[in-house]
Design an enzyme around this catalytic site. Structure first.
Site, PDB file in Angstrom:
ATOM      1  CG  HIS A 128     -41.885  -9.757  54.038  1.00 58.28           C
ATOM      2  ND1 HIS A 128     -41.773 -10.431  55.279  1.00 58.28           N
ATOM      3  CD2 HIS A 128     -42.713  -9.552  54.546  1.00 58.28           C
ATOM      4  CE1 HIS A 128     -42.382 -10.717  56.175  1.00 58.28           C
ATOM      5  NE2 HIS A 128     -43.433 -10.215  55.801  1.00 58.28           N
ATOM      6  CB  CYS A 129     -38.964 -13.959  52.294  1.00 57.65           C
ATOM      7  SG  CYS A 129     -36.977 -13.098  51.504  1.00 57.65           S
TER       8      CYS A 129
END
Length: 356
Positions: A92-93
């Site tokens: 994820h970011c």
């Protein structure tokens, strides 16, 4: 293979390693507990990409991103293999955008089974806020400083009672001396993340034991909904003799650096009073730790009693204890709590009969 998953699916499904591809600065500010940081960009590189996106175009920013990461991809894959040798990983970011998509593409190409988290860390923070607003039933362990509340809470945890140790999560003992000259507190955001993670591991149908705290634990602040529910919960007021509390506090604080104790004491001069502070500081410098603790307790005991006045007196259950033996006192606390719960159940049943 890459598949998209939600935060709820990540947190309720089988545990898998998590790669947070945001910058080191973003990660340090707050992250999913247990996640590893594999930053696609450095702090400075992210700024450059952001400026390019705003001042030129999305396409120019993408090209710059590839230029900046071109020689890094093999390193990213090696880092991923270190945290996920089984080649199953969640990525994820900030909000499930280009950074995590790029990392997922590379890891997928190498042979990883990638779970791309929809909404990224932004959706995780929404989940945190939701967890902290749930209607938990707390059993609050209260008592004056030195009553052994934290040790009793630890003992309850060892007996498989649902507990949340706020001081452990905040890395602070709650008083002006709370860092113990060695603890480093998390950011406010990370404190909330860890608190939500701990709550999610407990059965929401069971009462949760928690220590009485002010809303601020050092620099960490308890979220308002959570704090309000704590304040309205039943409080078990541990009443331990002063000599026993003094002995316990001397064991805990007596070995700390004297300059640290002096500095912390001087920070609360306005609360202690100038003469009382002068006496306490002199006692520290002369090694009269019991005298120092006795003087400081005058303030902390008054503060605790003042806090009790803001609570519903019908929800304060006194428990007299002879000493600070945590095993014995935890058993006594459980017994009183069980008696109180049975009395509440009986009272509720009587009320229902009357209203029928």
């Amino acid at each position: 293979m890459t598949r998209r998953i939600t935060i709820d699916e990540l947190l309720t499904g089988p545990a898998i390693p998590i790669a947070d591809v945001r910058t080191p600065a973003e990660f340090a500010h707050g992250h999913i507990p247990g996640a590893a940081n594999i930053p696609l960009f450095s702090n400075e590189e992210r700024v450059k990409v952001g400026i390019t996106y705003k001042e030129e175009s999305r396409e120019a920013a993408i090209l710059l991103g590839f230029d900046l990461t071109g020689s890094k991809w093999s390193g990213f894959i090696r880092q991923a293999l270190e945290i996920a040798p089984g080649k199953k990983i969640a990525v994820h970011c900030w909000r499930g955008g280009m950074r995590s998509a790029a990392m997922a593409w590379a890891l997928d190409l190498y042979g990883f089974e990638v779970s791309l988290i929809q909404g990224g860390y932004k959706h995780y923070r929404r989940w945190v806020h939701k967890m902290l607003e749930q209607p938990y039933e707390f059993r609050v362990v209260g008592g004056m400083t030195g009553s052994g509340k934290t040790r009793i809470l630890t003992q309850l945890s060892q007996q498989n009672e649902p507990t949340v140790d706020l001081e452990h999560l905040a890395q602070h003992q709650g008083s002006t001396y709370g860092t113990l000259n060695r603890l480093v507190q998390p950011t406010q955001e990370q404190f909330e993340n860890q608190l939500a993670a701990r709550l999610s591991a407990l059965n929401p149908a069971q009462p949760i034991w928690i220590e009485d705290e002010s809303q601020s634990i050092g620099r960490c602040i308890l979220p308002k909904p959570f704090w309000t529910r704590m304040r309205s919960a039943v409080l078990f007021d541990l009443q331990v003799p002063l000599d026993q509390r003094l002995a316990a506090l001397e064991r805990e604080y007596g070995g700390l650096d004297r300059d640290f104790l002096v500095e912390c004491t001087q920070r609360i001069t306005k609360r202690l009073g100038p003469e009382q502070t002068k006496f306490a500081v002199a006692a520290i410098r002369e090694g009269r730790i019991t005298d120092f603790i006795r003087q400081v307790l005058v303030y902390y005991d008054k503060a605790y009693l003042k806090g009790l006045k803001w609570r519903d007196t019908t929800r304060i259950i006194p428990l007299e204890l002879k000493d600070t033996d945590e095993l014995k006192n935890a058993s006594a606390l459980l017994s009183v709590a069980q008696t109180h719960a049975l009395a509440q159940t009986h009272a509720l049943a009587q009320t229902q009969v009357i209203t029928q």
